[in-house]
Design a protein around this motif. Structure first.
Motif, short mmCIF file in Angstrom:
data_model
loop_
_atom_site.label_atom_id
_atom_site.label_comp_id
_atom_site.label_asym_id
_atom_site.label_seq_id
_atom_site.Cartn_x
_atom_site.Cartn_y
_atom_site.Cartn_z
N ALA A 264 35.99 36.96 25.73
CA ALA A 264 36.30 38.14 26.54
C ALA A 264 35.66 37.91 27.90
CB ALA A 264 35.74 39.41 25.90
N ALA A 265 36.34 38.33 28.95
CA ALA A 265 35.83 38.14 30.31
C ALA A 265 35.62 39.49 30.98
CB ALA A 265 36.81 37.30 31.13
N VAL A 266 34.49 39.61 31.68
CA VAL A 266 34.18 40.81 32.45
C VAL A 266 33.96 40.40 33.90
CG1 VAL A 266 32.53 42.67 32.82
CG2 VAL A 266 33.19 42.04 30.50
N LEU A 267 34.75 40.95 34.79
CA LEU A 267 34.65 40.65 36.22
C LEU A 267 33.80 41.74 36.86
CD1 LEU A 267 37.00 38.97 35.16
CD2 LEU A 267 38.21 39.38 37.30
N ILE A 268 32.58 41.39 37.22
CA ILE A 268 31.60 42.38 37.65
C ILE A 268 30.89 41.93 38.94
CG2 ILE A 268 29.75 41.41 36.22
CD1 ILE A 268 28.94 44.29 35.51
N SER A 269 31.60 41.19 39.77
CA SER A 269 30.99 40.59 40.96
C SER A 269 30.89 41.54 42.14
CB SER A 269 31.80 39.36 41.39
OG SER A 269 33.03 39.76 41.97
N HIS A 270 31.70 42.61 42.14
CA HIS A 270 31.79 43.55 43.28
C HIS A 270 32.39 42.88 44.52
CE1 HIS A 270 29.43 46.57 41.10
NE2 HIS A 270 28.61 45.59 40.77
N ASN A 271 33.05 41.75 44.31
CA ASN A 271 33.72 41.04 45.41
C ASN A 271 35.21 41.01 45.10
OD1 ASN A 271 34.95 38.82 46.89
ND2 ASN A 271 32.86 38.22 47.48
N TYR A 272 35.99 41.73 45.89
CA TYR A 272 37.41 41.90 45.61
C TYR A 272 38.14 40.56 45.49
CZ TYR A 272 42.31 43.18 46.35
OH TYR A 272 43.67 43.32 46.23
N TYR A 273 37.95 39.69 46.47
CA TYR A 273 38.71 38.43 46.48
C TYR A 273 38.23 37.46 45.41
CZ TYR A 273 40.75 40.22 50.76
OH TYR A 273 41.42 41.00 51.65
N TYR A 274 36.94 37.51 45.11
CA TYR A 274 36.43 36.69 44.01
C TYR A 274 37.06 37.14 42.70
CZ TYR A 274 33.10 34.66 40.67
OH TYR A 274 32.54 33.98 39.62
N ASP A 275 37.05 38.44 42.46
CA ASP A 275 37.62 38.97 41.22
C ASP A 275 39.10 38.63 41.09
OD1 ASP A 275 35.20 40.01 40.48
OD2 ASP A 275 35.65 42.05 41.12
N MET A 276 39.82 38.72 42.21
CA MET A 276 41.26 38.46 42.16
C MET A 276 41.54 36.99 41.83
SD MET A 276 44.25 39.29 44.95
CE MET A 276 43.47 38.36 46.26
N GLU A 277 40.78 36.08 42.44
CA GLU A 277 41.02 34.67 42.19
C GLU A 277 40.63 34.28 40.76
OE1 GLU A 277 40.51 30.35 44.39
OE2 GLU A 277 40.06 32.24 45.43
N VAL A 278 39.53 34.85 40.29
CA VAL A 278 39.11 34.57 38.92
C VAL A 278 40.14 35.11 37.93
CG1 VAL A 278 37.40 35.10 37.15
CG2 VAL A 278 36.65 34.44 39.43
N MET A 279 40.62 36.32 38.17
CA MET A 279 41.62 36.90 37.27
C MET A 279 42.88 36.06 37.23
SD MET A 279 43.42 40.67 37.15
CE MET A 279 41.88 41.52 36.84
N GLN A 280 43.31 35.56 38.37
CA GLN A 280 44.52 34.74 38.40
C GLN A 280 44.36 33.51 37.52
OE1 GLN A 280 45.92 33.75 42.33
NE2 GLN A 280 47.56 32.44 41.57
N GLN A 281 43.18 32.89 37.57
CA GLN A 281 42.96 31.71 36.73
C GLN A 281 42.86 32.07 35.25
OE1 GLN A 281 40.11 28.67 38.34
NE2 GLN A 281 39.86 30.14 40.02
#
Length: 390
Positions: A264-281
């Motif tokens: 399971a992955a949790v995107l908790i960086s508070h950085n919009y573009y970081y979260d978007m790129e990680v989610m895409q991958q």
């Protein structure tokens, strides 16, 4: 899996030149019980135990009977009937209204049930374990065990092993634990077929302050945790004890943080573009849960931009991606938010819709409608949409 972890560690720390030990396993439950089939308790002859087979009501009696098993070296089945609250046999009024069957096994060099537990503890995917708990078959003994992954070369299997292999295969195929009676020309035996799941592997993208309670609680549950961030300054070992720390650029996430079958992955960086790129991958993998911290508008915006980039966002994607993340418990502090997130992940992997149990019209545990026996249902690798009152 946290319980199995404690049992394994206790077993590995036991000095068998000085101590004797036994393993208690809940084989079947009819009616209601605090624990379900597959619950275990590791017991040593100095009165220590790890894990549990009930809420603390049966452990004392199981300890006494386990000592007998340690002395005789012979496994035995014990039945606890808690249907009658006035029954003084156990010395307590349990109020569980269930019948619990427990297998007690001595741990010896020639017959070591913990050897199977160690193998299953190291698995990263679903496996299955078969345990004989009653037998009228001369070729099958009580406490005989087989792990599904061991039964691979069919040409070398005995007829009994072929039977067991087929049963284990069916258990994994249907993602369901349970008991089975097998009858052949030699005799009848009963076997407990248990689907074993590995611990959840939690990938936390972002090593900020609010990631710390999330990681700590997940480790407390026995989950495997990996904290990933492109800022090495965020990955301070003292802030994330026992967690694996990975420093990598957002564009290389897929190379350094490959999901496992129970990830399971949790995107908790508070950085919009970081979260978007990680989610895409992550969407290019088969990971079943991706949670995004932040308001719904943030998630909607990331979704729109990914679609514009050509990322397919279908019904399956909608079930995989969770935003806003967590279960609505009124969480506000980092600790409360962490609790909300982990509860949602657990519900996802258990195929449950969460909610108050007091409003649940059916049984809490899965039960066979005919026999009333409790069984474990596994939902991983499916896009689960829990039914009402599931």
């Amino acid at each position: 899996m946290n319980e199995l972890k404690k049992i394994v560690h206790a077993y590995q720390a036991t000095d068998f030149s000085q101590r004797k030990a036994a393993l208690a396993t809940v084989i079947s439950v009819t009616g209601s019980s605090y624990r379900s089939p597959g619950a275990r308790m590791y017991i040593t002859d100095d009165g220590r135990w790890y894990g549990s087979i009930s809420g603390g009501c049966l452990e004392g009696d199981a300890l006494r009977k386990a000592r007998e098993v340690m002395q005789t070296g012979v496994p035995r089945m014990v039945t606890y009937d808690t249907m009658d609250d006035e029954n003084p046999t156990l010395g307590v009024s349990l109020g569980c209204n269930g019948i619990i069957h427990v297998l007690l096994e001595p741990i010896e060099e020639q017959n070591d049930p913990m050897a199977f537990m160690l193998k299953l503890y190291e698995q990263e995917d679903i496996d299955a374990l078969a345990t004989v708990y009653e037998s009228e078959n001369k070729q099958v003994q009580v406490a005989n065990k087989w792990v599904f992954s061991n039964l691979t070369k069919k040409s070398q299997l005995t007829d009994i092993e072929k039977e067991i292999q087929q049963l284990l295969h069916q258990s994994i195929e249907h993602r369901r634990s349970g008991i089975q009676t097998v009858e052949n020309t030699i005799g009848r035996y009963k076997v407990f077929l248990e689907v074993i799941e590995p611990p959840i592997h939690l990938m936390v993208f972002g090593g900020g302050y609010d990631a710390q309670p999330l990681v700590a609680m997940a480790k407390g549950l026995g989950w495997e945790v990996n904290v990933i961030d492109e800022c090495a300054a965020h990955l301070i070992p003292v802030n994330f004890p026992e967690a694996q720390l990975t420093s990598c650029h957002r564009s290389k996430v897929s190379d350094h943080a490959a999901p496992k079958p129970y990830s399971a992955a949790v995107l908790i960086s508070h950085n919009y573009y970081y979260d978007m790129e990680v989610m895409q991958q992550l969407l290019d993998t088969d990971i079943r849960y991706i949670g995004l911290l932040g308001p719904k508008k943030k998630g909607d915006k990331i979704k729109a931009e990914l679609i514009e980039k050509g990322v397919e966002w279908n019904e399956d994607t909608t079930h995989r991606v969770h935003y806003p993340i967590g279960i609505d418990i009124g969480a506000d502090t980092p600790e409360e938010i962490a609790l909300s997130i982990l509860a949602e992940i657990k519900a996802k992997f258990s195929g449950r819709s969460s909610g108050f149990l007091k409003y649940k019209t059916g049984p809490i545990h899965h039960k066979d409608p005919k026999s009333g026996e409790v069984f474990k249902q596994v939902y991983i690798h499916k896009s689960v949409r829990p039914a009402k009152n599931a």
